[in-house]
Design a protein around this motif. Structure first.
Motif, PDB file in Angstrom:
ATOM      1  N   ASP A 176       5.565  41.150   3.758  1.00 25.81           N
ATOM      2  CA  ASP A 176       5.268  39.821   4.257  1.00 25.81           C
ATOM      3  C   ASP A 176       3.794  39.512   4.097  1.00 25.81           C
ATOM      4  O   ASP A 176       3.401  38.416   3.786  1.00 25.81           O
ATOM      5  N   GLN A 179       3.074  38.577   0.625  1.00 29.04           N
ATOM      6  CA  GLN A 179       3.695  37.378   0.099  1.00 29.04           C
ATOM      7  C   GLN A 179       2.943  36.133   0.500  1.00 29.04           C
ATOM      8  O   GLN A 179       2.479  36.000   1.613  1.00 29.04           O
ATOM      9  N   TYR A 181       2.416  32.243   1.372  1.00 29.32           N
ATOM     10  CA  TYR A 181       3.133  31.388   2.309  1.00 29.32           C
ATOM     11  C   TYR A 181       4.330  30.704   1.659  1.00 29.32           C
ATOM     12  O   TYR A 181       5.398  30.606   2.257  1.00 29.32           O
ATOM     13  N   LEU A 184       7.177  32.959   1.542  1.00 34.01           N
ATOM     14  CA  LEU A 184       7.719  33.235   2.868  1.00 34.01           C
ATOM     15  C   LEU A 184       8.511  32.048   3.395  1.00 34.01           C
ATOM     16  O   LEU A 184       9.574  32.204   3.985  1.00 34.01           O
ATOM     17  N   ARG A 187      11.708  32.041   1.759  1.00 31.85           N
ATOM     18  CA  ARG A 187      12.618  33.016   2.351  1.00 31.85           C
ATOM     19  C   ARG A 187      13.217  32.465   3.633  1.00 31.85           C
ATOM     20  O   ARG A 187      14.416  32.585   3.888  1.00 31.85           O
ATOM     21  N   PHE A 206       8.126  32.639  11.100  1.00 27.78           N
ATOM     22  CA  PHE A 206       6.941  33.385  10.712  1.00 27.78           C
ATOM     23  C   PHE A 206       6.537  34.360  11.814  1.00 27.78           C
ATOM     24  O   PHE A 206       6.129  35.476  11.550  1.00 27.78           O
ATOM     25  N   THR A 210       7.061  37.707  10.017  1.00 19.59           N
ATOM     26  CA  THR A 210       5.847  38.038   9.281  1.00 19.59           C
ATOM     27  C   THR A 210       4.748  38.375  10.268  1.00 19.59           C
ATOM     28  O   THR A 210       4.909  38.228  11.473  1.00 19.59           O
TER      29      THR A 210
END
Length: 456
Positions: A176, A179, A181, A184, A187, A206, A210
């Motif tokens: 995370d 990765q 934003y 993410l 995802r 998030f 994350t």
DNA sequence: CTATGTAAACAAC
DNA sequence: GTTGTTTACATAG
């Protein structure tokens, strides 16, 4: 439609990407007989939920390459039924390549050139297909196919989060972290039914999935999320449905964010591509006053820019003449400061649509050698990027002024952006809002870019 | 140069 | 205060 046809992916093009697309057998073979093939297979399989269409795209060739894993397990036409062979597989993965992700396949590609190239037209770079998948793909696969995340409510409750978290390994956190934003967010949305979430839920996602939200070093993560949502064409706003799972309050808060069809099919692209690459060249936006918030954003941008310019000039004064920024060549703008509607042309008004930055603007269009044409170019697919669906009956429907562009010579390059002359403009797949520009294959650049008008 | 993250201005709600 | 848009800048690769 003609345009559509002309936009068909041309197998004959000798572009890096096309090579790839045309030589699937090569790499397929490699996959087949390399020790890593199984790994690759799994890897690939894991991607399926993400891009069944991707596989589909390759089906014609892959099958004939007698590849044992012909992806036949999938309905190659299914979800991406609207795709055709002309549409090159293109999932732009944001994650940078990592050693462990470089499967044998990668050696057969020229990650650098090819990926860069494909970036330009959203081509797909298998070599880039890395990802968290190693530890994330699983869950995705399961949830998308065998265990639809349907369970997870649009409201990312603990459940959805848990399902997501449970599978991924501890590495998830790291993943995370690495990765971007955009990925993410992608995802997060992919996990949702309907690929739709409200901002608040994205925040929550998030927080749970994350470390952006918890990492002390990560500041302004919410701002970044918003920024990415706004700037990345993979995300689109949709009105919130009234009622249902949505509470009144929730419904009141902004829009829902949804993955565009193309994003679902091809993945998310770099948010950067949606940004103006000509920081100091202003334009487009001014040319196309946006409605409401877009307008407000534009205003803010203007103001921000002014302030920034001021700061800059002061700085420059202090440090004495510093070479101007590349883009600083623009002449001082005469006249009153821009307002969202300054550039409304009578025709715009007449047309009854707001001159949003996302609409092609006649002035703008004329301002550059834009060719709206239908060249059999690998880039052609860009035109269809948004939905992968047929163009509207008439581009003019979306962008009335387009008709004026038709006369332009089709010989001209379709894109002026990356990989091409200007290279500075975002060759981007415009957001849905840019549909018009997109569809007509307008080079987003100076041409259809905001800046154009102001500068030239 | 590209991709990304972040700050910030600003408007609308 | 939140949401959304936009610009600018910094940094890493």
């Amino acid at each position: 439609m003609d345009i559509n046809e002309s936009l068909q992916w041309s197998p004959g093009c000798d572009l890096p990407f096309s090579q790839l697309s045309q030589e699937p057998s090569n790499y397929q073979m490699t996959q087949q007989y390399t020790p890593d093939s199984s790994a690759l297979y799994n890897y690939t399989a894991q991607r399926l939920p993400y891009r069944s269409s991707y596989n589909m795209t390759y089906s014609p060739t892959t099958t004939e390459s007698s590849c044992p894993r012909t992806y036949t397990g999938l309905d190659l036409v299914g979800s991406a039924g609207n795709m055709n062979e002309s549409y090159p597989p293109s999932a732009y993965l944001l994650e940078p390549q990592k050693p462990q992700d470089m499967l044998d396949i990668s050696s057969h590609l020229t990650p650098g050139s090819m990926c860069n190239f494909e970036d330009d037209f959203e081509g797909h770079c298998p070599a880039m297909m890395k990802s968290e998948d190693s530890n994330y793909g699983h869950s995705r696969f399961d949830s998308d196919i065998s265990m639809p995340n349907s369970i997870s409510t649009p409201e990312p409750q603990v459940t959805s989060v848990d399902t997501c978290k449970s599978e991924p390994s501890h590495e998830d956190a790291n993943v995370d972290k690495e990765q971007p934003y955009a990925q993410l967010i992608y995802r997060a949305l992919m996990e949702q039914e309907g690929h739709t979430m409200v901002l608040r839920d994205i925040y929550n996602w998030f927080k749970r999935n994350t470390d952006k939200a918890t990492d002390k070093e990560t500041k302004g993560w919410q701002n970044s999320i918003r920024h990415n949502l706004s700037m990345n064409g993979a995300f689109e706003k949709v009105d919130q449905p009234v009622g249902d799972a949505m509470t009144r309050e929730e419904a009141k808060k902004g829009f829902m964010w949804r993955l565009t069809d193309s994003a679902i099919r091809e993945g998310v692209k770099s948010t950067t591509r949606y940004r103006s690459k000509l920081p100091n060249k202003r334009g487009c936006r001014s040319q196309n006053p946006a409605p409401q918030r877009q307008a407000s954003g534009a205003k803010g941008g203007q103001a921000a820019r002014k302030a920034a310019r001021l700061r800059r000039s002061e700085r420059l004064r202090d440090t004495r003449s510093v070479p101007m920024h590349k883009g600083d060549t623009y002449p001082p703008r005469p006249g009153p400061a821009y307002t969202p509607f300054d550039n409304f042309s009578p025709s715009d008004l007449a047309m009854g649509y707001p001159a949003s930055p996302y609409y092609c603007h006649s002035e703008m269009d004329f301002g550059s050698p834009v060719k709206q044409e239908a060249l059999p170019s690998p880039f052609g697919q860009n035109l269809d990027i948004l939905s992968g669906q047929p163009y509207p009956d008439s581009p003019q429907d979306l962008c009335p002024d387009m008709r004026y562009l038709l006369p332009y010579s089709p010989e001209e390059p379709m894109f002026y952006g990356s990989g091409s002359e200007s290279g500075s403009e975002p060759m981007t797949p415009l957001s849905s809002q840019d549909y018009c520009a997109m569809d007509t294959s307008m080079p987003q650049d100076p041409a259809c870019h905001p800046e154009a008008g102001e500068i030239y």
